[in-house]
Design an enzyme around this catalytic site. Sequence first.
Site, PDB file in Angstrom:
ATOM      1  CG  HIS A 168       1.502   3.351  -1.592  1.00 62.08           C
ATOM      2  ND1 HIS A 168       1.954   1.846  -1.823  1.00 62.08           N
ATOM      3  CD2 HIS A 168       2.253   3.573  -0.866  1.00 62.08           C
ATOM      4  CE1 HIS A 168       3.005   1.496  -1.323  1.00 62.08           C
ATOM      5  NE2 HIS A 168       3.339   2.661  -0.599  1.00 62.08           N
TER       6      HIS A 168
ATOM      7  CG  HIS B  19       8.586   1.078  -0.052  1.00 60.58           C
ATOM      8  ND1 HIS B  19       7.669   1.245  -1.288  1.00 60.58           N
ATOM      9  CD2 HIS B  19       7.397   1.571   0.574  1.00 60.58           C
ATOM     10  CE1 HIS B  19       6.602   1.422  -1.027  1.00 60.58           C
ATOM     11  NE2 HIS B  19       6.317   2.028   0.345  1.00 60.58           N
TER      12      HIS B  19
ATOM     13  CD  GLU C  75       1.878   8.065   2.329  1.00 55.61           C
ATOM     14  OE1 GLU C  75       2.528   8.247   2.728  1.00 55.61           O
ATOM     15  OE2 GLU C  75       1.809   7.846   0.763  1.00 55.61           O
TER      16      GLU C  75
ATOM     17  CG  HIS D 107       3.350  -0.150   3.384  1.00 60.03           C
ATOM     18  ND1 HIS D 107       1.960   0.373   3.246  1.00 60.03           N
ATOM     19  CD2 HIS D 107       4.238   0.341   2.706  1.00 60.03           C
ATOM     20  CE1 HIS D 107       2.319   1.753   2.598  1.00 60.03           C
ATOM     21  NE2 HIS D 107       3.604   1.412   2.368  1.00 60.03           N
TER      22      HIS D 107
ATOM     23  CG  ASP E 204       6.210   3.631   4.175  1.00 59.36           C
ATOM     24  OD1 ASP E 204       6.130   3.166   2.941  1.00 59.36           O
ATOM     25  OD2 ASP E 204       5.245   4.827   4.145  1.00 59.36           O
ATOM     26  CG  ASP E 205       9.898   4.354   2.524  1.00 60.80           C
ATOM     27  OD1 ASP E 205      10.444   3.723   1.599  1.00 60.80           O
ATOM     28  OD2 ASP E 205       8.700   4.613   2.438  1.00 60.80           O
TER      29      ASP E 205
END
Length: 354
Positions: free
Chosen positions: A207, A25, A210, A23, A288-289
């Site tokens: 997704h 990005h 969340e 996961h 994630d980011d």
Amino acid sequence: MSDNPSTPTLLDFIQRLPKAELHLHIEGTLEPELIFQLAQRNGIALPYASIDALRAAYQFEDLQSFLDLYYAGASVLITENDFYDMTMAYMRRAQQDGIVHAEIMFDPQTHTQRGVSIQTVFSGIARALREMRNTAGISSYLILSFLRHLSEEEAQTTLTAALALREQYADLWLAIGLDSAERGNPPEKFARVYARCKELGFRLTAHAGEEGPASYVRDALDLLQVERVDHGVRSEEDPALMQRLINDAIPLTVCPLSNLKLCVVDDMQQHNLARMLQQGALVTVNSDDPAYFGGYVADNYLACAEYLNLGRKELAELARNSLLASFLPANEKDHHLELLAAMLDQADLPDDMQ
């Protein structure tokens, strides 16, 4: 008790664990320094006076406040070399963190809406991934992700454009994802495009759970036919759903530091990752980011050790889960699992880890 997370020995142990990141990005790996470098290269004026001013803006109230800055940061990506530089920066960091396989989400619509061709996006990212595969032995796949705040029709258009490149990137692009703002954009909105993707033979993830409710996780499974859920931390709100995830070994790609930064949890000690792991869910740890949320994958493992009282046994289980949950073929999973087992045999571990 968990190991002291400040000791180099625990970080070394985490970095030596062969693991997959599932996961991630790629646009979310743009560090402020690279954003400014690319902005200067492309003659783009940023609304921040300095790198420090940009980093100071990384105080998010929720997912949307992050997304606003995320899309602004992505505006510096113009040429194939920009996408290459961004991807190589992440892959080098991934190598340091012991990632042996990465499944990378990218958002073509973020770029095509700005007039960047989808070929440019694919070619820059793919060149870096192939280079790291050839030189460092790190395998990778691409997950083309639709922006859920846009229409399903726009997702269909993006898919059609990308399919013209499928053969050219068949070694990398094998999966479809769904990201961006959950609120007001339920899974059912994309049921038709996901049905098309399934017919085309793509692996499917999305997704859900969340900021969205547990029902979004159930709908992602039932309406989109996903085989893996990104985030999914709110699944616990529905005990029957939680038991289904456990029984069917449906992976959850959890991102602890992201959840903290976006106020999904108020305190890392409140995070339910350890509880879900102990219940038998196929939980994985991801970043994630990471440029925006203050931590790459090893940082997330360390946070789990420190705040959730996870020891080396649980950290190794999370690494094992990441390999099991990947889209790798069985023989490649087995290879990495054997390397993980060998690494644990050589490590100085408690008896119950042998």
